[in-house]
Write a protein that holds these residues in place. Structure first.
Motif, PDB file in Angstrom:
ATOM      1  N   VAL A 267     101.465 -12.647  93.550  1.00 46.30           N
ATOM      2  CA  VAL A 267     100.190 -12.257  94.158  1.00 46.30           C
ATOM      3  C   VAL A 267      99.513 -13.468  94.766  1.00 46.30           C
ATOM      4  N   LYS A 268      99.273 -14.498  93.935  1.00 42.15           N
ATOM      5  CA  LYS A 268      98.608 -15.686  94.450  1.00 42.15           C
ATOM      6  C   LYS A 268      98.639 -16.800  93.430  1.00 42.15           C
ATOM      7  N   THR A 269      98.410 -18.013  93.901  1.00 42.64           N
ATOM      8  CA  THR A 269      98.218 -19.163  93.023  1.00 42.64           C
ATOM      9  C   THR A 269      96.734 -19.466  92.978  1.00 42.64           C
ATOM     10  N   TRP A 270      96.188 -19.467  91.786  1.00 42.16           N
ATOM     11  CA  TRP A 270      94.791 -19.833  91.586  1.00 42.16           C
ATOM     12  C   TRP A 270      94.723 -21.334  91.361  1.00 42.16           C
ATOM     13  N   ASN A 271      93.737 -22.001  91.929  1.00 44.51           N
ATOM     14  CA  ASN A 271      93.583 -23.447  91.759  1.00 44.51           C
ATOM     15  C   ASN A 271      93.213 -23.818  90.335  1.00 44.51           C
ATOM     16  N   SER A 272      92.677 -22.862  89.591  1.00 49.03           N
ATOM     17  CA  SER A 272      92.329 -23.115  88.194  1.00 49.03           C
ATOM     18  C   SER A 272      92.312 -21.802  87.426  1.00 49.03           C
ATOM     19  N   ILE A 273      92.492 -21.914  86.130  1.00 52.99           N
ATOM     20  CA  ILE A 273      92.389 -20.759  85.243  1.00 52.99           C
ATOM     21  C   ILE A 273      90.971 -20.204  85.295  1.00 52.99           C
ATOM     22  N   SER A 274      90.006 -21.099  85.418  1.00 51.43           N
ATOM     23  CA  SER A 274      88.600 -20.674  85.479  1.00 51.43           C
ATOM     24  C   SER A 274      88.336 -19.747  86.663  1.00 51.43           C
ATOM     25  N   LEU A 275      88.907 -20.066  87.815  1.00 47.97           N
ATOM     26  CA  LEU A 275      88.707 -19.215  88.994  1.00 47.97           C
ATOM     27  C   LEU A 275      89.347 -17.844  88.806  1.00 47.97           C
ATOM     28  N   ALA A 276      90.531 -17.798  88.206  1.00 46.51           N
ATOM     29  CA  ALA A 276      91.178 -16.508  87.933  1.00 46.51           C
ATOM     30  C   ALA A 276      90.334 -15.693  86.955  1.00 46.51           C
ATOM     31  N   ALA A 277      89.809 -16.355  85.940  1.00 47.69           N
ATOM     32  CA  ALA A 277      88.968 -15.666  84.947  1.00 47.69           C
ATOM     33  C   ALA A 277      87.704 -15.106  85.589  1.00 47.69           C
ATOM     34  N   LYS A 278      87.093 -15.866  86.480  1.00 43.41           N
ATOM     35  CA  LYS A 278      85.890 -15.373  87.174  1.00 43.41           C
ATOM     36  C   LYS A 278      86.205 -14.152  88.020  1.00 43.41           C
ATOM     37  N   GLU A 279      87.330 -14.178  88.711  1.00 42.28           N
ATOM     38  CA  GLU A 279      87.726 -13.044  89.556  1.00 42.28           C
ATOM     39  C   GLU A 279      87.916 -11.774  88.725  1.00 42.28           C
ATOM     40  N   TYR A 280      88.464 -11.922  87.522  1.00 41.95           N
ATOM     41  CA  TYR A 280      88.714 -10.772  86.653  1.00 41.95           C
ATOM     42  C   TYR A 280      87.588 -10.531  85.655  1.00 41.95           C
ATOM     43  N   ASN A 281      86.491 -11.269  85.812  1.00 46.22           N
ATOM     44  CA  ASN A 281      85.311 -11.093  84.971  1.00 46.22           C
ATOM     45  C   ASN A 281      85.668 -11.164  83.485  1.00 46.22           C
ATOM     46  N   THR A 282      86.362 -12.239  83.114  1.00 41.46           N
ATOM     47  CA  THR A 282      86.799 -12.415  81.737  1.00 41.46           C
ATOM     48  C   THR A 282      86.682 -13.883  81.355  1.00 41.46           C
ATOM     49  N   SER A 283      86.973 -14.170  80.118  1.00 42.80           N
ATOM     50  CA  SER A 283      86.947 -15.563  79.666  1.00 42.80           C
ATOM     51  C   SER A 283      88.272 -16.239  80.015  1.00 42.80           C
ATOM     52  N   THR A 284      88.243 -17.548  80.075  1.00 42.45           N
ATOM     53  CA  THR A 284      89.460 -18.299  80.357  1.00 42.45           C
ATOM     54  C   THR A 284      90.487 -18.118  79.239  1.00 42.45           C
ATOM     55  N   SER A 285      90.029 -17.838  78.029  1.00 38.87           N
ATOM     56  CA  SER A 285      90.970 -17.698  76.907  1.00 38.87           C
ATOM     57  C   SER A 285      91.940 -16.539  77.124  1.00 38.87           C
TER      58      SER A 285
END
Length: 86
Positions: A22-40
């Protein structure tokens, strides 16, 4: 100086459960924000503690084959134990 968390520094690859990139996220934090979840939750998926999260696979490296095999085995086990997929 403020230090950055590892979740801000590590890129992560996102795949569908069928293994399509699908895509490469520059950080786990950005992926978590997109999915409205915690980085954990994303971290658990990258480490294999959970195999998928919200219908996606998140990995630090690009080798998706091993994860797809694990998911396939889990589905087979669920089907044989319960008579249907869970």
């Amino acid at each position: 100086f403020p230090t950055r968390r590892s979740s801000d520094l590590l890129s992560v690859n996102e795949y569908t459960v069928e293994g399509e990139f699908v895509k490469t996220w520059n950080s786990i934090s950005l992926a978590a924000k997109e999915y409205n979840t915690s980085t954990s939750n994303i971290c658990k998926c990258t480490k294999g503690t959970i195999l998928t999260y919200k219908g996606r696979i998140f990995l630090k490296d690009t080798n998706i084959t091993e994860r797809l095999i694990l998911i396939s085995k889990r589905k087979h086990i669920s089907k044989t134990e319960n008579g249907k997929l869970s």
